[in-house]
Scaffold this active site. Structure first.
Site, PDB file in Angstrom:
ATOM      1  N   SER A  80       0.793  -1.226   0.000  1.00  0.00           N
ATOM      2  CA  SER A  80       0.000   0.000   0.000  1.00  0.00           C
ATOM      3  C   SER A  80       0.828   1.281   0.000  1.00  0.00           C
ATOM      4  O   SER A  80       0.411   2.292  -0.558  1.00  0.00           O
ATOM      5  CB  SER A  80      -0.936  -0.010   1.204  1.00  0.00           C
ATOM      6  OG  SER A  80      -1.852   1.033   1.111  1.00  0.00           O
ATOM      7  N   LYS A  83       1.623   3.675  -3.077  1.00  0.00           N
ATOM      8  CA  LYS A  83       0.765   4.758  -3.567  1.00  0.00           C
ATOM      9  C   LYS A  83       1.436   6.122  -3.412  1.00  0.00           C
ATOM     10  O   LYS A  83       1.132   7.038  -4.164  1.00  0.00           O
ATOM     11  CB  LYS A  83      -0.568   4.757  -2.824  1.00  0.00           C
ATOM     12  CG  LYS A  83      -1.486   3.610  -3.158  1.00  0.00           C
ATOM     13  CD  LYS A  83      -2.850   3.752  -2.526  1.00  0.00           C
ATOM     14  CE  LYS A  83      -2.882   4.051  -1.078  1.00  0.00           C
ATOM     15  NZ  LYS A  83      -2.430   3.010  -0.164  1.00  0.00           N
ATOM     16  N   SER A 128      -7.135   3.259  -0.147  1.00  0.00           N
ATOM     17  CA  SER A 128      -6.201   2.249  -0.649  1.00  0.00           C
ATOM     18  C   SER A 128      -6.850   1.360  -1.719  1.00  0.00           C
ATOM     19  O   SER A 128      -7.008   0.156  -1.544  1.00  0.00           O
ATOM     20  CB  SER A 128      -5.659   1.407   0.512  1.00  0.00           C
ATOM     21  OG  SER A 128      -4.530   0.692   0.086  1.00  0.00           O
TER      22      SER A 128
END
Length: 188
Positions: A80, A83, A128
């Site tokens: 994650s 990002k 997310s």
């Protein structure tokens, strides 16, 4: 009158110096407390789970607390947290013009209900949303993405696996490298 004003100015200067010293002592005390007590606290928080924790002073780069240094040096897929550089790259490369740019949902049902709707860069980061990361990666040339990751010194900068390369695949980064990347992103 001049003496009264001068006397007041001296009082203010002394108060400012005392405040500065007090702030320094408080900051130093907090850092010392963190260094002394953090290891036990973190050991309790992690329990049987394998993990690491790294806290640095962003301005100086000084390590304040580090739990499990070997793990902090080991590379893992960023999952994650990828990002963060991907969002930066997407704005730099004009994939998005602003945080409210609409991103149309592809109508594929996913496990997380929050994923099953149109998104924006803001909702992508907040919730997310993996499919948005896939869309962004698909709109960037692999050479462009690779160049940015190398420029950022982002782990091994390896996107060769294609697909979801940032989740259990070729791209890997350590906690130390993540911290270095974030400090660089914020201009340190």
């Amino acid at each position: 009158l001049c003496r009264a004003i001068l006397g007041r100015m001296i009082e203010v200067k002394i108060a400012i110096r005392v405040l500065r010293v007090s702030m320094f002592v408080t900051f130093f005390s907090l850092k010392l407390y963190a260094k002394v007590n953090a290891q036990d606290d973190l050991k309790n928080k992690f329990g049987d789970r394998e993990g690491c924790f790294l806290l640095i002073d962003n301005k100086s780069g000084e390590k304040i607390v580090e739990y499990n240094p070997q793990r902090c040096s080991r590379r893992f897929p960023p999952c994650s947290s990828f990002k963060i550089p991907l969002a930066f790259i997407s704005f730099e490369e004009s994939v998005f013009s602003d945080p409210s740019t609409p991103i149309s949902w592809d109508k594929k049902k996913r496990n997380r209900e929050v994923s099953n709707r149109d998104q924006t860069p803001k909702s992508w980061i907040k919730d997310s949303i993996v499919w948005v990361s896939e869309v962004v990666v698909g709109q960037l040339k692999s050479t462009t993405l690779n160049d940015y990751l190398r420029k950022f010194s982002y782990g091994n900068a390896d996107i060769s696996a294609g697909g979801l390369f940032w989740i259990d695949s070729s791209l890997e980064i350590s906690a130390r490298e993540q911290v270095k990347f974030l400090r660089g992103l914020w201009g340190n």
